[in-house]
Design a protein around this motif. Structure first.
Motif, PDB file in Angstrom:
ATOM      1  N   GLU A  64       0.736  12.139 -10.064  1.00 42.58           N
ATOM      2  CA  GLU A  64      -0.057  13.364  -9.944  1.00 42.58           C
ATOM      3  C   GLU A  64       0.798  14.604 -10.174  1.00 42.58           C
ATOM      4  O   GLU A  64       0.269  15.673 -10.471  1.00 42.58           O
ATOM      5  CB  GLU A  64      -0.727  13.432  -8.586  1.00 42.58           C
ATOM      6  CG  GLU A  64      -1.807  12.379  -8.407  1.00 42.58           C
ATOM      7  CD  GLU A  64      -2.401  12.381  -7.018  1.00 42.58           C
ATOM      8  OE1 GLU A  64      -2.004  13.213  -6.172  1.00 42.58           O
ATOM      9  OE2 GLU A  64      -3.297  11.558  -6.762  1.00 42.58           O
ATOM     10  N   VAL A  65       2.078  14.495 -10.033  1.00 40.02           N
ATOM     11  CA  VAL A  65       2.951  15.664 -10.156  1.00 40.02           C
ATOM     12  C   VAL A  65       3.171  16.040 -11.587  1.00 40.02           C
ATOM     13  O   VAL A  65       2.995  15.520 -12.555  1.00 40.02           O
ATOM     14  CB  VAL A  65       4.341  15.393  -9.475  1.00 40.02           C
ATOM     15  CG1 VAL A  65       5.296  16.532  -9.728  1.00 40.02           C
ATOM     16  CG2 VAL A  65       4.123  15.117  -8.039  1.00 40.02           C
ATOM     17  N   LYS A  89       2.960   5.905  -3.071  1.00 40.28           N
ATOM     18  CA  LYS A  89       4.077   6.689  -3.600  1.00 40.28           C
ATOM     19  C   LYS A  89       4.011   6.787  -5.124  1.00 40.28           C
ATOM     20  O   LYS A  89       4.222   7.850  -5.696  1.00 40.28           O
ATOM     21  CB  LYS A  89       5.413   6.082  -3.170  1.00 40.28           C
ATOM     22  CG  LYS A  89       5.743   6.299  -1.717  1.00 40.28           C
ATOM     23  CD  LYS A  89       7.078   5.671  -1.361  1.00 40.28           C
ATOM     24  CE  LYS A  89       7.416   5.890   0.100  1.00 40.28           C
ATOM     25  NZ  LYS A  89       8.682   5.259   0.486  1.00 40.28           N
ATOM     26  N   ILE A  90       3.698   5.683  -5.758  1.00 39.25           N
ATOM     27  CA  ILE A  90       3.596   5.676  -7.226  1.00 39.25           C
ATOM     28  C   ILE A  90       2.484   6.588  -7.694  1.00 39.25           C
ATOM     29  O   ILE A  90       2.667   7.383  -8.618  1.00 39.25           O
ATOM     30  CB  ILE A  90       3.399   4.222  -7.756  1.00 39.25           C
ATOM     31  CG1 ILE A  90       4.669   3.397  -7.531  1.00 39.25           C
ATOM     32  CG2 ILE A  90       3.003   4.238  -9.243  1.00 39.25           C
ATOM     33  CD1 ILE A  90       4.506   1.918  -7.796  1.00 39.25           C
ATOM     34  N   ILE A 104       0.835  -1.209   0.000  1.00 37.99           N
ATOM     35  CA  ILE A 104       0.000   0.000   0.000  1.00 37.99           C
ATOM     36  C   ILE A 104       0.864   1.252   0.000  1.00 37.99           C
ATOM     37  O   ILE A 104       0.590   2.213  -0.731  1.00 37.99           O
ATOM     38  CB  ILE A 104      -0.964  -0.018   1.208  1.00 37.99           C
ATOM     39  CG1 ILE A 104      -2.001  -1.122   1.001  1.00 37.99           C
ATOM     40  CG2 ILE A 104      -1.638   1.335   1.400  1.00 37.99           C
ATOM     41  CD1 ILE A 104      -2.831  -1.423   2.222  1.00 37.99           C
ATOM     42  N   VAL A 105       1.932   1.241   0.781  1.00 42.53           N
ATOM     43  CA  VAL A 105       2.841   2.394   0.826  1.00 42.53           C
ATOM     44  C   VAL A 105       3.475   2.623  -0.540  1.00 42.53           C
ATOM     45  O   VAL A 105       3.518   3.749  -1.038  1.00 42.53           O
ATOM     46  CB  VAL A 105       3.923   2.203   1.912  1.00 42.53           C
ATOM     47  CG1 VAL A 105       5.035   3.238   1.780  1.00 42.53           C
ATOM     48  CG2 VAL A 105       3.295   2.249   3.297  1.00 42.53           C
ATOM     49  N   ILE A 106       3.917   1.568  -1.184  1.00 39.34           N
ATOM     50  CA  ILE A 106       4.540   1.678  -2.512  1.00 39.34           C
ATOM     51  C   ILE A 106       3.528   2.193  -3.533  1.00 39.34           C
ATOM     52  O   ILE A 106       3.830   3.091  -4.327  1.00 39.34           O
ATOM     53  CB  ILE A 106       5.142   0.322  -2.948  1.00 39.34           C
ATOM     54  CG1 ILE A 106       6.345  -0.021  -2.070  1.00 39.34           C
ATOM     55  CG2 ILE A 106       5.518   0.347  -4.423  1.00 39.34           C
ATOM     56  CD1 ILE A 106       6.834  -1.445  -2.225  1.00 39.34           C
TER      57      ILE A 106
END
Length: 91
Positions: A90-91, A84-85, A79-81
């Motif tokens: 979104e950037v 982050k992806i 979930i953390v990975i």
């Protein structure tokens, strides 16, 4: 008397594993109906045929708990990975 899949006598407060799904629970009730033994497990509050559960000892219960902790930790890491992806996209 009620016996497990290995013909071991089962008692209240014993821990067992349902062989079909691996569900582990503590026996909260026992009964025999028409010659068939049944156990009720705390985890699901369901009745299981006694000949389809296996009595567990303390080391089996600890192994199961450790396995669940490892799986949970692995899922959190995924979930953390993924988070982050997604935030990078979104950037």
């Amino acid at each position: 008397m009620v016996f497990d899949a290995r013909d071991i006598e089962l008692t209240l407060d014993s821990y067992v594993r349902y062989v079909d799904t691996g569900t582990i629970g503590k026996i909260v009730d026992l009964k025999t109906e028409n010659g068939i033994g049944w156990v009720k497990l705390d985890k699901t509050n369901l009745w299981y045929r006694a000949n389809l559960v296996e009595l567990l000892d303390e080391k089996d219960i600890k192994k199961s708990t450790l396995y669940k902790m490892v799986i949970f930790s692995f899922m959190v890491q995924i979930i953390v990975i993924q988070t982050k992806i997604l935030s990078q996209k979104e950037v």
